[in-house]
Design a protein around this motif. Structure first.
Motif, PDB file in Angstrom:
ATOM      1  N   ASP A 139       0.834  -1.193   0.000  1.00  0.00           N
ATOM      2  CA  ASP A 139       0.000   0.000   0.000  1.00  0.00           C
ATOM      3  C   ASP A 139       0.876   1.252   0.000  1.00  0.00           C
ATOM      4  N   LEU A 140       0.258   2.397   0.162  1.00  0.00           N
ATOM      5  CA  LEU A 140       0.953   3.673   0.089  1.00  0.00           C
ATOM      6  C   LEU A 140       2.065   3.781   1.117  1.00  0.00           C
ATOM      7  N   ALA A 141       1.887   3.167   2.294  1.00  0.00           N
ATOM      8  CA  ALA A 141       2.862   3.252   3.378  1.00  0.00           C
ATOM      9  C   ALA A 141       3.767   2.029   3.425  1.00  0.00           C
ATOM     10  N   TRP A 142       3.854   1.303   2.319  1.00  0.00           N
ATOM     11  CA  TRP A 142       4.749   0.157   2.179  1.00  0.00           C
ATOM     12  C   TRP A 142       4.380  -1.031   3.081  1.00  0.00           C
ATOM     13  N   ASN A 143       3.108  -1.140   3.464  1.00  0.00           N
ATOM     14  CA  ASN A 143       2.639  -2.366   4.111  1.00  0.00           C
ATOM     15  C   ASN A 143       2.398  -3.409   3.023  1.00  0.00           C
ATOM     16  N   ILE A 144       3.022  -4.557   3.136  1.00  0.00           N
ATOM     17  CA  ILE A 144       2.883  -5.599   2.121  1.00  0.00           C
ATOM     18  C   ILE A 144       1.594  -6.369   2.385  1.00  0.00           C
ATOM     19  N   PRO A 188      17.798   5.882  -1.369  1.00  0.00           N
ATOM     20  CA  PRO A 188      16.614   5.865  -2.237  1.00  0.00           C
ATOM     21  C   PRO A 188      15.311   5.606  -1.484  1.00  0.00           C
ATOM     22  N   PHE A 189      15.338   4.735  -0.476  1.00  0.00           N
ATOM     23  CA  PHE A 189      14.115   4.481   0.291  1.00  0.00           C
ATOM     24  C   PHE A 189      13.620   5.760   0.962  1.00  0.00           C
ATOM     25  N   LEU A 190      14.527   6.485   1.601  1.00  0.00           N
ATOM     26  CA  LEU A 190      14.124   7.721   2.272  1.00  0.00           C
ATOM     27  C   LEU A 190      13.653   8.767   1.269  1.00  0.00           C
ATOM     28  N   ALA A 191      14.284   8.804   0.095  1.00  0.00           N
ATOM     29  CA  ALA A 191      13.838   9.731  -0.946  1.00  0.00           C
ATOM     30  C   ALA A 191      12.423   9.391  -1.411  1.00  0.00           C
ATOM     31  N   GLN A 192      12.087   8.091  -1.458  1.00  0.00           N
ATOM     32  CA  GLN A 192      10.727   7.680  -1.800  1.00  0.00           C
ATOM     33  C   GLN A 192       9.747   8.068  -0.704  1.00  0.00           C
ATOM     34  N   ILE A 193      10.138   7.873   0.549  1.00  0.00           N
ATOM     35  CA  ILE A 193       9.264   8.248   1.664  1.00  0.00           C
ATOM     36  C   ILE A 193       8.998   9.751   1.631  1.00  0.00           C
ATOM     37  N   ARG A 194      10.040  10.536   1.364  1.00  0.00           N
ATOM     38  CA  ARG A 194       9.858  11.990   1.311  1.00  0.00           C
ATOM     39  C   ARG A 194       8.862  12.368   0.217  1.00  0.00           C
ATOM     40  N   PHE A 195       9.026  11.779  -0.980  1.00  0.00           N
ATOM     41  CA  PHE A 195       8.111  12.088  -2.075  1.00  0.00           C
ATOM     42  C   PHE A 195       6.683  11.711  -1.700  1.00  0.00           C
ATOM     43  N   ALA A 196       6.501  10.509  -1.137  1.00  0.00           N
ATOM     44  CA  ALA A 196       5.157  10.061  -0.782  1.00  0.00           C
ATOM     45  C   ALA A 196       4.526  10.976   0.263  1.00  0.00           C
ATOM     46  N   HIS A 199       3.533  14.192  -1.421  1.00  0.00           N
ATOM     47  CA  HIS A 199       2.425  14.001  -2.352  1.00  0.00           C
ATOM     48  C   HIS A 199       1.123  13.656  -1.628  1.00  0.00           C
ATOM     49  N   HIS A 200       1.236  13.075  -0.448  1.00  0.00           N
ATOM     50  CA  HIS A 200       0.048  12.667   0.324  1.00  0.00           C
ATOM     51  C   HIS A 200       0.186  13.169   1.769  1.00  0.00           C
ATOM     52  N   PRO A 201       0.182  14.488   1.973  1.00  0.00           N
ATOM     53  CA  PRO A 201       0.370  15.022   3.334  1.00  0.00           C
ATOM     54  C   PRO A 201      -0.760  14.638   4.279  1.00  0.00           C
ATOM     55  N   GLU A 202      -1.895  14.218   3.736  1.00  0.00           N
ATOM     56  CA  GLU A 202      -3.035  13.845   4.584  1.00  0.00           C
ATOM     57  C   GLU A 202      -2.925  12.434   5.130  1.00  0.00           C
ATOM     58  N   SER A 203      -1.958  11.655   4.661  1.00  0.00           N
ATOM     59  CA  SER A 203      -1.854  10.242   5.044  1.00  0.00           C
ATOM     60  C   SER A 203      -1.151  10.097   6.386  1.00  0.00           C
ATOM     61  N   GLU A 204      -1.890   9.787   7.438  1.00  0.00           N
ATOM     62  CA  GLU A 204      -1.290   9.595   8.754  1.00  0.00           C
ATOM     63  C   GLU A 204      -0.386   8.359   8.790  1.00  0.00           C
ATOM     64  N   PRO A 205      -0.750   7.228   8.127  1.00  0.00           N
ATOM     65  CA  PRO A 205       0.187   6.092   8.118  1.00  0.00           C
ATOM     66  C   PRO A 205       1.548   6.452   7.531  1.00  0.00           C
ATOM     67  N   LEU A 206       1.574   7.282   6.498  1.00  0.00           N
ATOM     68  CA  LEU A 206       2.848   7.713   5.925  1.00  0.00           C
ATOM     69  C   LEU A 206       3.631   8.587   6.908  1.00  0.00           C
ATOM     70  N   GLN A 207       2.942   9.526   7.541  1.00  0.00           N
ATOM     71  CA  GLN A 207       3.610  10.400   8.501  1.00  0.00           C
ATOM     72  C   GLN A 207       4.141   9.589   9.687  1.00  0.00           C
ATOM     73  N   GLN A 208       3.375   8.592  10.123  1.00  0.00           N
ATOM     74  CA  GLN A 208       3.823   7.751  11.233  1.00  0.00           C
ATOM     75  C   GLN A 208       5.024   6.918  10.824  1.00  0.00           C
ATOM     76  N   LEU A 209       5.010   6.419   9.593  1.00  0.00           N
ATOM     77  CA  LEU A 209       6.150   5.664   9.088  1.00  0.00           C
ATOM     78  C   LEU A 209       7.408   6.530   9.103  1.00  0.00           C
ATOM     79  N   LYS A 210       7.296   7.748   8.627  1.00  0.00           N
ATOM     80  CA  LYS A 210       8.444   8.661   8.636  1.00  0.00           C
ATOM     81  C   LYS A 210       8.945   8.873  10.054  1.00  0.00           C
ATOM     82  N   ARG A 211       8.041   9.093  10.993  1.00  0.00           N
ATOM     83  CA  ARG A 211       8.456   9.309  12.384  1.00  0.00           C
ATOM     84  C   ARG A 211       9.145   8.074  12.943  1.00  0.00           C
ATOM     85  N   ASP A 212       8.588   6.899  12.672  1.00  0.00           N
ATOM     86  CA  ASP A 212       9.173   5.662  13.186  1.00  0.00           C
ATOM     87  C   ASP A 212      10.592   5.458  12.664  1.00  0.00           C
TER      88      ASP A 212
END
Length: 274
Positions: A139-144, A188-196, A199-212
């Protein structure tokens, strides 16, 4: 949430103590299953305390004190790394949680519903049709959310950590398996996380992933300051050193696609390079 060893071991016999369980679990492990460990000239079976400490990202002294039953605070992240390093079953992982934290593990973080819905029978068939190449759907936050048999065989951490980025940054063993970890994978992984995240600032799972990731990995915080941005790794060549290949380094091409009905879902195939 944390607990002390004394608190969770209070009133229990030695056979039920956290230390005795850990000694039993590491003593049964075959070091040939763990990348980066010395296999020859070993006098005893299993893993040493020093090796488990290395695999879980703590000091030798910290882990030694842990097995001796002395006071220490545990994070959920450490318990998950320990369960993976010791290759615990679901039942054993639950026992570890109960002994160390005094509670059962929480349910895994839910994947994005659109990605889950995309994993229907035809999509699973498409994943399976990529054999012998590993393939997965995330998914968007890299959950397989789905994968084929080759993915499970190449990457046996999947039952323990279904999130690609958390495994890559929060599990020390990943550094052994992702060749040239800092430059070829972490950057490259961090560069992908930054782009995501942009691009999706409303996504809390993405923001939590970045924090983790940034909280749990000091080197990731340094790389993050480069402010690099990558949308996807399609066509990139990377190198791996996995137990599945006898720890021989191999090169793969990362092929990244997205279903039109779920464009934020990633369909990834790892094609072994010639």
């Amino acid at each position: 949430m944390s607990a002390t060893i004394e608190a969770v071991d209070h009133g229990e016999g030695e056979g039920d103590s956290l230390g005795s369980l850990l000694r039993c679990w590491r003593g049964r492990l075959d070091p040939r299953r763990i990348p980066g460990l010395v296999r020859d000239g070993r006098r005893t079976p299993g893993l040493s305390q020093k090796e488990v400490a290395r695999l879980t990202g703590v000091s030798d002294r910290w882990y030694r004190e842990l097995e001796l039953g002395r006071q220490a605070n545990f994070s959920v992240e450490f318990i998950d790394r320990l369960a993976y390093a010791l290759r615990l079953s679901d039942v054993e992982r639950r026992a570890l949680y109960l002994r160390a934290l005094g509670r059962a593990p929480l349910p895994p973080r839910g994947a994005d519903s659109a990605a889950v819905e995309a994993l229907d029978v035809p999509m699973q068939r498409l994943l399976d049709n990529q054999l012998p190449n590993p393939a997965y759907l995330s998914d968007l936050a890299w959950n397989i959310v789905g994968h084929n048999q080759a993915q499970a065989e190449w990457f046996p951490w999947l039952p323990y950590e279904p999130n690609l980025m958390r495994w890559a940054f929060l599990y020390p063993e990943a550094r052994e398996q992702l060749s040239n970890w800092s430059e070829d994978w972490a950057g490259p992984f961090l560069a992908q996380i930054r782009f995501a995240c942009l691009h999706h600032p409303e996504s809390e799972p993405l923001q939590q992933l970045k924090r983790d990731v940034l909280t749990g990995n000091p080197e990731a915080r340094e790389i993050w300051e480069r402010h690099e941005v990558i949308e996807h790794p399609d066509g990139h060549e990377r190198r791996l050193r996995l137990p599945y290949h006898g720890d021989q380094e191999i090169a793969v091409h990362i092929m990244a696609l997205a279903p039109l009905r779920s464009p934020n879902t990633r369909f990834i195939v790892l094609m072994k390079a010639d």
